[in-house]
Design an enzyme around this catalytic site. Structure first.
Site, PDB file in Angstrom:
ATOM      1  N   ASP A 178     -12.099 -29.411  32.919  1.00 53.55           N
ATOM      2  CA  ASP A 178     -10.674 -28.962  32.498  1.00 53.55           C
ATOM      3  C   ASP A 178     -10.259 -30.877  31.539  1.00 53.55           C
ATOM      4  O   ASP A 178     -11.466 -31.435  30.871  1.00 53.55           O
ATOM      5  CB  ASP A 178      -9.620 -29.120  34.180  1.00 53.55           C
ATOM      6  CG  ASP A 178      -8.412 -29.623  33.469  1.00 53.55           C
ATOM      7  OD1 ASP A 178      -7.464 -28.822  32.415  1.00 53.55           O
ATOM      8  OD2 ASP A 178      -7.318 -30.232  33.690  1.00 53.55           O
ATOM      9  N   ASP A 200      -7.545 -32.634  29.840  1.00 55.82           N
ATOM     10  CA  ASP A 200      -6.192 -32.978  30.768  1.00 55.82           C
ATOM     11  C   ASP A 200      -6.333 -33.991  32.160  1.00 55.82           C
ATOM     12  O   ASP A 200      -6.468 -33.370  32.896  1.00 55.82           O
ATOM     13  CB  ASP A 200      -5.152 -32.683  30.460  1.00 55.82           C
ATOM     14  CG  ASP A 200      -4.331 -31.880  29.606  1.00 55.82           C
ATOM     15  OD1 ASP A 200      -4.160 -33.196  28.128  1.00 55.82           O
ATOM     16  OD2 ASP A 200      -4.260 -31.421  29.340  1.00 55.82           O
TER      17      ASP A 200
END
Length: 310
Positions: free
Chosen positions: A31, A33
C-alpha cells in the site's frame, strides 16, 4: 513459518524471522499512504527497502485505494520522494483498476457517470471508456430541471472533494435503471489529514447512494480481489509467494487474506496493534481475516536484513 498455512496470529517479527519471510516470497505488494509515505514525506527507510527488494529480484507492486491521481502522477510522486525505478506498470490504483473493470469486465456500451477527480477521469480516458463528468456545469439548476445524459450505463463513485448534492441526485436518477452498473473505486470510509483532521472517503459517498437507491455497489479496490487479479493477469504472480504490506486492517490486510497472500501490518499509518489484537481475540469468524500474519513497526524494519545482502 512463511509458506505454511497462515494462523493469522498477529506476530511481531524481527531479525531472522523477517529474513525467512522475505526469502519465501517472490512478490511484495505495498500500500502507499501510511506505508510508503505520509503525505509528501517518504516513510524513513522506504526508498532503500524498495530499491533493495528490486535488487534482490523481487517483483514490487504498489496497490492503492487512493483514486485522486492517475498513475503517471504517481510515478512523478515516487520520483519526487526519492524512489528510483518505479514504473507506471508497477502501480495499481483503484482508479486504474476501475477503468479496466468497466472496459474489460462490464464491457460498458454507453457512458459512465463518474463522480471523482482527475485520477478517475484520466484513467477512464486512457482506457477509452466514455464518461460524463459528475461536475459538469449545472450551476443554478436542481435535479428537477438539469439535463440528464440519455446513454449512461454505469455510475462510478470515487473520492470527490467537490461533491455536490446535484451530483448525488443525478447518480440516483441514473441508478433507477436496473441495468445501469453501480461501481465504487474503493470502500475507504475516511482518510487521515494533518493535525488530526479527517476527510470522508469514497466509501462514505458510496454509502449515501446505496441508502438512496437500495442498491449495493461493486467495489473495485481493496479488499476486493480484482486489483490482485489485474496484477496476476499481467505478471503471472502467485499469491502463495506474495506478501501484502499495508497499514489498514479493513482494506489492506483483508485484501491480502481474500487473495490468499500472507500479510504484514506496519504501524506507520491508520491501524494500531491494539486494534489488530482485538480482532485476534474476537469470537466473530468474519473478523479473523482482518488479523495480519505479521506486524512490524515500520517497513524500515526490513532494511537491516536487506542491507546484509549488499
Amino acid at each position: 513459518m512463511a509458506g505454511a498455512v497462515s494462523s493469522r496470529s498477529c506476530q511481531k517479527i524481527r531479525g531472522a524471522q523477517i529474513r525467512e519471510l522475505l526469502d519465501s516470497k517472490q512478490s511484495v505488494l505495498f500500500d502507499c499512504d501510511g506505508v510508503i509515505w505520509n503525505g509528501e514525506k517518504a516513510v524513513a527507510g522506504a526508498t532503500d527497502v524498495v530499491r533493495l527488494l528490486k535488487k534482490r529480484g523481487k517483483n514490487v507492486f504498489f496497490v492503492t485505494n487512493n483514486c485522486t491521481r492517475p498513475r503517471e502522477k504517481y510515478v512523478q510522486k515516487f520520483s519526487r520522494l526519492g524512489f528510483a525505478d518505479v514504473a507506471q506498470e508497477d502501480i495499481f490504483s483503484s482508479a486504474y483498476c476501475s477503468a479496466l473493470y468497466l472496459r474489460d469486465v462490464v464491457k460498458v456500451r454507453g457512458k459512465v457517470f463518474a463522480i471523482g477527480g482527475d485520477g478517475v477521469h484520466s484513467e477512464l480516458r486512457d482506457a477509452c471508456v466514455s464518461f460524463v463528468e459528475g461536475d459538469a456545469d449545472d450551476s443554478g439548476m436542481s435535479i428537477v430541471d438539469c439535463p440528464l445524459e440519455p446513454d449512461v450505463k454505469a455510475v462510478l463513485v470515487g473520492y470527490d472533494d467537490r461533491l455536490t448534492f446535484l451530483k448525488l441526485a443525478k447518480a440516483c436518477c441514473y441508478l433507477q435503471n436496473a441495468e445501469c452498473h453501480f461501481l465504487a473505486t474503493d470502500p475507504d470510509p475516511w482518510h487521515p489529514l494533518r493535525q488530526g483532521r479527517v476527510t470522508p472517503g469514497s466509501g462514505s459517498l458510496t454509502a449515501a447512494l446505496e441508502t438512496a437507491t437500495g442498491r449495493k455497489a461493486t467495489v473495485i479496490g481493496k479488499p476486493s480481489r480484482f486489483m490482485f487479479e489485474c496484477i496476476a493477469s499481467q505478471f503471472g504472480v502467485d499469491p502463495a509467494r506474495s506478501l501484502m504490506v499495508g497499514d489498514r486492517l479493513e482494506t489492506d490486510i483483508l485484501f491480502g487474506a481474500n487473495c490468499g497472500m500472507e500479510t504484514l501490518l506496519t504501524l506507520t499509518g491508520v491501524s494500531t496493534l491494539q486494534e489488530a489484537q482485538g480482532y485476534v481475540d474476537s469470537d466473530a469468524p468474519d473478523k479473523k481475516d482482518l488479523v495480519p500474519d505479521y506486524v512490524v513497526d515500520s517497513i524500515a524494519d526490513l532494511l537491516p536484513l536487506l542491507e546484509e545482502d549488499e
